[in-house]
Design a protein around this motif. Structure first.
Motif, mmCIF file in Angstrom:
data_model
loop_
_atom_site.group_PDB
_atom_site.id
_atom_site.type_symbol
_atom_site.label_atom_id
_atom_site.label_comp_id
_atom_site.label_asym_id
_atom_site.label_seq_id
_atom_site.Cartn_x
_atom_site.Cartn_y
_atom_site.Cartn_z
ATOM 1 N N ARG A 37 37.255 42.662 32.694
ATOM 2 C CA ARG A 37 37.466 44.175 33.950
ATOM 3 C C ARG A 37 38.538 45.116 33.122
ATOM 4 O O ARG A 37 39.075 44.656 31.783
ATOM 5 C CB ARG A 37 38.348 43.120 34.925
ATOM 6 C CG ARG A 37 39.613 42.088 34.655
ATOM 7 C CD ARG A 37 39.674 41.082 35.726
ATOM 8 N NE ARG A 37 41.375 40.548 34.602
ATOM 9 C CZ ARG A 37 42.060 39.382 35.376
ATOM 10 N NH1 ARG A 37 41.903 39.124 36.867
ATOM 11 N NH2 ARG A 37 42.899 39.499 35.245
ATOM 12 N N PHE A 42 37.628 49.663 36.633
ATOM 13 C CA PHE A 42 36.970 48.857 35.608
ATOM 14 C C PHE A 42 37.618 49.902 34.440
ATOM 15 O O PHE A 42 38.120 49.356 33.922
ATOM 16 C CB PHE A 42 35.274 49.422 35.827
ATOM 17 C CG PHE A 42 34.651 48.704 34.927
ATOM 18 C CD1 PHE A 42 34.574 46.621 34.757
ATOM 19 C CD2 PHE A 42 33.613 48.441 34.333
ATOM 20 C CE1 PHE A 42 34.683 46.310 34.276
ATOM 21 C CE2 PHE A 42 33.160 47.700 32.883
ATOM 22 C CZ PHE A 42 33.548 46.392 33.435
ATOM 23 N N ALA A 71 31.004 41.125 34.668
ATOM 24 C CA ALA A 71 31.531 41.958 34.892
ATOM 25 C C ALA A 71 32.355 42.157 36.404
ATOM 26 O O ALA A 71 31.647 42.040 37.213
ATOM 27 C CB ALA A 71 30.953 43.474 34.595
ATOM 28 N N ILE A 116 34.028 44.263 38.885
ATOM 29 C CA ILE A 116 34.131 46.110 38.572
ATOM 30 C C ILE A 116 35.160 46.417 39.470
ATOM 31 O O ILE A 116 34.646 46.382 41.450
ATOM 32 C CB ILE A 116 32.591 46.255 38.648
ATOM 33 C CG1 ILE A 116 32.119 46.124 37.582
ATOM 34 C CG2 ILE A 116 32.960 48.322 38.972
ATOM 35 C CD1 ILE A 116 30.101 46.194 37.025
ATOM 36 N N CYS A 136 33.909 53.054 37.503
ATOM 37 C CA CYS A 136 32.587 52.705 35.943
ATOM 38 C C CYS A 136 32.128 53.604 35.342
ATOM 39 O O CYS A 136 30.967 53.661 36.272
ATOM 40 C CB CYS A 136 32.324 51.303 37.127
ATOM 41 S SG CYS A 136 30.655 50.887 35.256
ATOM 42 N N ALA A 145 29.079 47.630 31.229
ATOM 43 C CA ALA A 145 29.183 47.080 32.229
ATOM 44 C C ALA A 145 27.905 46.054 32.343
ATOM 45 O O ALA A 145 27.431 45.119 32.869
ATOM 46 C CB ALA A 145 28.910 47.502 33.936
ATOM 47 N N ARG A 155 27.234 41.380 37.159
ATOM 48 C CA ARG A 155 28.181 42.757 37.844
ATOM 49 C C ARG A 155 28.776 42.220 39.091
ATOM 50 O O ARG A 155 27.569 41.679 40.580
ATOM 51 C CB ARG A 155 27.253 43.909 37.199
ATOM 52 C CG ARG A 155 27.288 44.370 36.101
ATOM 53 C CD ARG A 155 26.632 44.593 35.701
ATOM 54 N NE ARG A 155 24.931 44.558 35.474
ATOM 55 C CZ ARG A 155 24.268 44.092 35.349
ATOM 56 N NH1 ARG A 155 25.165 43.676 34.583
ATOM 57 N NH2 ARG A 155 23.098 43.854 35.879
#
Length: 270
Positions: free
Chosen positions: A53, A59, A105, A107, A111, A119, A125
Motif C-alpha cells: 500500500r 498508492f 495490493a 489501493i 495509482c 498493482a 487488488r
C-alpha cells in the motif's frame, strides 16, 4: 526516515511506500527498499501473505522522474536486456515476480504509471472508491516497460489496455473493477478493514494449496488448452497426493468446524 515501511503482523507483511511528499513516487532508493522488503517476505517462512500500500491516501504516483528519467536517458538501448532479471520495485519481473506466496495490493487514491505495474504484479487488488488509475507515461514520451502493458492485456483485455496506454487518461475505481483490473472496490474509510478481511480469507486456507494454486495459474498463462489441462492435473494431483494436511482439513469439513463456513453451519472466519 525510511521510504518503505516494513511491518510484520503475525504471518502478514505490511509493506508501505512512504514518500507522501511526492505522492509516494518510486525513486531509485525506494525501488531498492521495496526489492529488499519483498525478498525478506519471500525468504521468511513465518510470513504467508504480503500487503502492499501507499502512505497518506495515495498508492503511488509512479516512478519518480527526477531520478529515473535522467538515468534512462543516459544508459542506452541495451538497458532493457541488462535488466531483464531485475524488475523495478522487485516484483514486476525477475525472481521475485515468481514467488509463490500471495501479495495483495491495497489501493487508495492515485495509482499511476509504475503504480499500475506494481498493482498488477500483485495477485489480488482491492481499491477504495476514490482510487484512480492511469498510465500517464505516454504523455512524457515513454510507455510501460515493467509489466504494465503485459499484465493489463492479460487481465483486462486488449481494448481496455489500449484505452489506457493510448490516451493517457485516468479511469475510476468502478471502471477498473468492471474491467477486471481490481477484485473489489470499497468505501475509502473501509479499505484497511476490507484488506484485513481478504488477508484472513487467504490465511484460513492451506498454505501449500495456496502456493500451488498460484504457481499453477502462472504456469498455464499463454499455453494451449491441452497443455493447460495437463499442467493443472500435474500440479493439482501432486498436491493432493503429497499434502499431509488434507486428511485433517477434510475432517474439519465433515465436522463442520472449518473457519468461515456459510449457510446453516456458519462459523467465524477468525
Amino acid at each position: 526516515m525510511s521510504k518503505v515501511n516494513y511491518e510484520n503482523r503475525g504471518p502478514v507483511a505490511w509493506i508501505t511506500i512512504n514518500r507522501p511528499e511526492v505522492k509516494n513516487a518510486v525513486d531509485v532508493e525506494t525501488h531498492e527498499q521495496l526489492s529488499a522488503a519483498f525478498a525478506d517476505f519471500r525468504d521468511d517462512d513465518d510470513l504467508r501473505v504480503a500487503v502492499l500500500r501507499g502512505a497518506d491516501g495515495t498508492f503511488t504516483a509512479g516512478a519518480d522522474l527526477r531520478t529515473h528519467a535522467p538515468e534512462w536517458q543516459t544508459v542506452g538501448p541495451m538497458v532493457g536486456r541488462e535488466r531483464l532479471e531485475d524488475g523495478l520495485s522487485g516484483i514486476t519481473r525477475g525472481p521475485l515476480a515468481r514467488m509463490a506466496k500471495p501479495i495483495i495490493a491495497s489501493i487508495d487514491g492515485w495509482c499511476l504509471g509504475h503504480g499500475i505495474e506494481l498493482a498488477m504484479a500483485c495477485d489480488l487488488r482491492i481499491a477504495s472508491d476514490r482510487a484512480k488509475f492511469g498510465t500517464f507515461e505516454v504523455r512524457r514520451g515513454m510507455h510501460s516497460a515493467d509489466g504494465g502493458i503485459v499484465r493489463l492485456v492479460n487481465a483486462c483485455g486488449v481494448g481496455f489496455a489500449m484505452e489506457l496506454v493510448l490516451t493517457g487518461e485516468p479511469v475510476s475505481a468502478e471502471r477498473a473493477y468492471h474491467a477486471n483490473m481490481v477484485n473489489r472496490v470499497v468505501p475509502a474509510e473501509e479499505l484497511e478493514a476490507a484488506t484485513e478481511l481478504l488477508v484472513q480469507q487467504i490465511l484460513r486456507c492451506d498454505q501449500a494449496a495456496i502456493e500451488s494454486a498460484k504457481e499453477t495459474v502462472h504456469e498455464v498463462i499463454g499455453r494451449p488448452l491441452h497443455d493447460q489441462l495437463r499442467v493443472e492435473a500435474m500440479w493439482g494431483y501432486a498436491l493432493c497426493g503429497g499434502n499431509t494436511t488434507v486428511a485433517a482439513r477434510s475432517q474439519q469439513f465433515f465436522d463442520k468446524t472449518d473457519a468461515g463456513r456459510a449457510g446453516e453451519t456458519a462459523t467465524p472466519l477468525v
